[in-house]
Design an enzyme around this catalytic site. Structure first.
Site, PDB file in Angstrom:
ATOM      1  N   ASN A 101     -19.675  26.452 -48.737  1.00 23.00           N
ATOM      2  CA  ASN A 101     -18.968  27.723 -48.782  1.00 23.00           C
ATOM      3  C   ASN A 101     -19.733  28.737 -49.629  1.00 23.00           C
ATOM      4  O   ASN A 101     -20.470  28.371 -50.563  1.00 23.00           O
ATOM      5  CB  ASN A 101     -17.534  27.539 -49.294  1.00 23.00           C
ATOM      6  CG  ASN A 101     -17.426  27.677 -50.796  1.00 23.00           C
ATOM      7  OD1 ASN A 101     -17.303  28.780 -51.325  1.00 23.00           O
ATOM      8  ND2 ASN A 101     -17.481  26.542 -51.500  1.00 23.00           N
ATOM      9  N   PHE A 105     -14.931  33.800 -54.791  1.00 26.68           N
ATOM     10  CA  PHE A 105     -13.644  34.138 -55.402  1.00 26.68           C
ATOM     11  C   PHE A 105     -12.824  35.150 -54.603  1.00 26.68           C
ATOM     12  O   PHE A 105     -12.356  36.167 -55.150  1.00 26.68           O
ATOM     13  CB  PHE A 105     -13.822  34.688 -56.824  1.00 26.68           C
ATOM     14  CG  PHE A 105     -14.371  33.733 -57.837  1.00 26.68           C
ATOM     15  CD1 PHE A 105     -14.472  32.373 -57.590  1.00 26.68           C
ATOM     16  CD2 PHE A 105     -14.788  34.212 -59.078  1.00 26.68           C
ATOM     17  CE1 PHE A 105     -14.986  31.499 -58.545  1.00 26.68           C
ATOM     18  CE2 PHE A 105     -15.293  33.361 -60.037  1.00 26.68           C
ATOM     19  CZ  PHE A 105     -15.393  32.003 -59.768  1.00 26.68           C
ATOM     20  N   SER A 167     -19.096  28.537 -60.520  1.00 24.54           N
ATOM     21  CA  SER A 167     -19.268  28.762 -59.088  1.00 24.54           C
ATOM     22  C   SER A 167     -20.659  29.334 -58.829  1.00 24.54           C
ATOM     23  O   SER A 167     -21.099  30.253 -59.525  1.00 24.54           O
ATOM     24  CB  SER A 167     -18.209  29.728 -58.564  1.00 24.54           C
ATOM     25  OG  SER A 167     -18.521  30.129 -57.237  1.00 24.54           O
ATOM     26  N   ASN A 169     -21.336  31.084 -56.290  1.00 31.72           N
ATOM     27  CA  ASN A 169     -21.149  32.138 -55.299  1.00 31.72           C
ATOM     28  C   ASN A 169     -20.822  33.509 -55.878  1.00 31.72           C
ATOM     29  O   ASN A 169     -20.575  34.455 -55.131  1.00 31.72           O
ATOM     30  CB  ASN A 169     -20.046  31.721 -54.317  1.00 31.72           C
ATOM     31  CG  ASN A 169     -20.410  30.457 -53.581  1.00 31.72           C
ATOM     32  OD1 ASN A 169     -21.573  30.245 -53.239  1.00 31.72           O
ATOM     33  ND2 ASN A 169     -19.432  29.592 -53.355  1.00 31.72           N
ATOM     34  N   THR A 170     -20.779  33.610 -57.197  1.00 32.65           N
ATOM     35  CA  THR A 170     -20.655  34.893 -57.873  1.00 32.65           C
ATOM     36  C   THR A 170     -21.916  35.091 -58.693  1.00 32.65           C
ATOM     37  O   THR A 170     -22.191  34.299 -59.604  1.00 32.65           O
ATOM     38  CB  THR A 170     -19.405  34.937 -58.779  1.00 32.65           C
ATOM     39  OG1 THR A 170     -18.231  34.828 -57.971  1.00 32.65           O
ATOM     40  CG2 THR A 170     -19.346  36.230 -59.571  1.00 32.65           C
ATOM     41  N   LYS A 204     -14.509  24.439 -66.318  1.00 35.66           N
ATOM     42  CA  LYS A 204     -15.088  23.833 -65.108  1.00 35.66           C
ATOM     43  C   LYS A 204     -16.590  24.068 -65.117  1.00 35.66           C
ATOM     44  O   LYS A 204     -17.054  25.220 -65.149  1.00 35.66           O
ATOM     45  CB  LYS A 204     -14.450  24.430 -63.854  1.00 35.66           C
ATOM     46  CG  LYS A 204     -14.892  23.727 -62.564  1.00 35.66           C
ATOM     47  CD  LYS A 204     -14.019  24.128 -61.391  1.00 35.66           C
ATOM     48  CE  LYS A 204     -14.364  23.302 -60.146  1.00 35.66           C
ATOM     49  NZ  LYS A 204     -13.445  23.569 -59.025  1.00 35.66           N
ATOM     50  N   ASN A 233     -18.061  21.559 -60.221  1.00 34.73           N
ATOM     51  CA  ASN A 233     -18.002  22.538 -59.146  1.00 34.73           C
ATOM     52  C   ASN A 233     -18.937  22.107 -58.010  1.00 34.73           C
ATOM     53  O   ASN A 233     -19.470  20.998 -58.022  1.00 34.73           O
ATOM     54  CB  ASN A 233     -18.403  23.921 -59.683  1.00 34.73           C
ATOM     55  CG  ASN A 233     -17.630  25.057 -59.030  1.00 34.73           C
ATOM     56  OD1 ASN A 233     -17.522  25.115 -57.808  1.00 34.73           O
ATOM     57  ND2 ASN A 233     -17.104  25.959 -59.836  1.00 34.73           N
TER      58      ASN A 233
END
Length: 327
Positions: A101, A105, A167, A169-170, A204, A233
């Site tokens: 993915n 967020f 994450s 993805n940020t 996390k 994560n």
């Protein structure tokens, strides 16, 4: 038969608002009790829950309770609403049981999540963990204001907060895992929760840190007063032959060894300092045997995401049956 596997991954994800209520009618029953325990005034009927990212806006708590969760983690919640990253944001690979993915967020924002949580009434069937993050355009230097904002908004309903700094993805988010950034971020967060009835705070972490960096980070967080860790994560690594692009996070079976190792490093590094801390293991838990292994390795709780996709919504009750049959 898993009809959702016939659909593209993002279609199946988008249709979950229809599929989950149906699944809870088919598979739903009372919350199974096995390996129950208490921690900081919270009672866990069983040690299994959904991972952050599954129910981002607290829209399906009743379904998760019915499907057998011992606790639920919602989010990641950001202070302001934001859309997913542009372009393709998710995929799956059946052969390797891997998920990918690049969501970044997506969130309806803390205000809407507040009203969603309020709609379930004053008494939840399980503890609720709230995974919190920053909006993607908030600079790291002032990211703490985003985290504290979500805490202030959702404190009435959170049994614990999970600070998501891992994450992939940020952009730049994982930079918050370095020592100085952790101090500047976690100090104000812990100070804020201490002003009210104390709410536990967990961090996390990434599976891509390496043993030494992970050990140093865990010990530093513990010295600051953090109450526990979610390990881990998604990963930026890719197994040989993986069809996923280089950016974005991968979860599922190929994450298993990294997540196991992170749990081992945390347990070994903390030693006697582990007392009172909560360790939540997530990543590559695809079978009942994987659940039992993580608990035996020292995890207090485990979380599931990909197993629901590849094995179906009866997974929580299946694990409970296996545990009780083996006693």
């Amino acid at each position: 038969m898993k009809p959702w596997m016939l659909l593209p991954a993002h279609w199946a994800h988008d249709l979950s608002s229809i599929g989950l209520p149906l699944a809870s009618l088919i598979y739903g029953r009372k919350t199974p009790h096995w390996k129950s325990f208490d921690w900081k005034g919270l009672h866990f009927a069983n040690p299994m829950g959904i991972a952050g990212g599954v129910d981002k806006n607290a829209e399906h708590l009743r379904e998760w309770w019915s499907l057998g969760c011992g606790f639920v983690e919602i989010g990641t919640v950001t202070p302001r609403p934001q859309n997913p990253n542009p372009g393709k944001i998710m995929d799956r690979h059946i052969k390797t049981q891997a998920m990918w993915n690049k969501m970044g967020f997506p969130s309806h924002g803390a205000e809407e999540v507040f009203y969603n949580l309020a709609s379930y009434g004053p008494h939840f069937r399980t503890p609720i963990f709230v995974n919190i993050g920053k909006n993607r355009h908030t600079p790291n230097e002032v990211a703490v204001s985003d985290y504290v904002s979500v805490i202030d908004q959702l404190r009435p309903f959170a049994d614990a907060f999970v600070v998501n700094i891992s994450s992939p993805n940020t952009k730049g988010l994982r930079d918050l895992q370095n020592k100085d950034s952790l101090t500047n971020l976690l100090g104000p967060i812990l100070d804020r929760v201490s002003h009210f009835e104390p709410t536990p705070v967990l961090v996390k972490l990434s599976p891509d840190m390496g043993d030494e960096a992970l050990s140093e980070t865990v010990l530093h967080c513990q010295s600051l007063g953090i109450d526990g860790f979610v390990l881990t994560n998604t990963t930026l690594s890719r197994p040989e032959g993986c069809p996923f692009p280089a950016e974005g996070g991968m979860s599922g079976a190929p994450l298993k060894n990294l997540s196991r190792r992170a749990l081992e490093v945390a347990v070994q590094s903390l030693g006697k300092k582990r007392e009172g801390l909560l360790l939540v293991s997530v990543g590559g838990i695809m079978s009942p045997e994987d659940v039992f292994e993580r608990l035996q390795m020292g995890a207090d709780l485990v979380q599931i995401y990909s197993a629901l996709v590849f094995h179906g919504p009866d997974f929580f009750h299946e694990v409970a049956r296996r545990y009780n049959d083996g006693r």
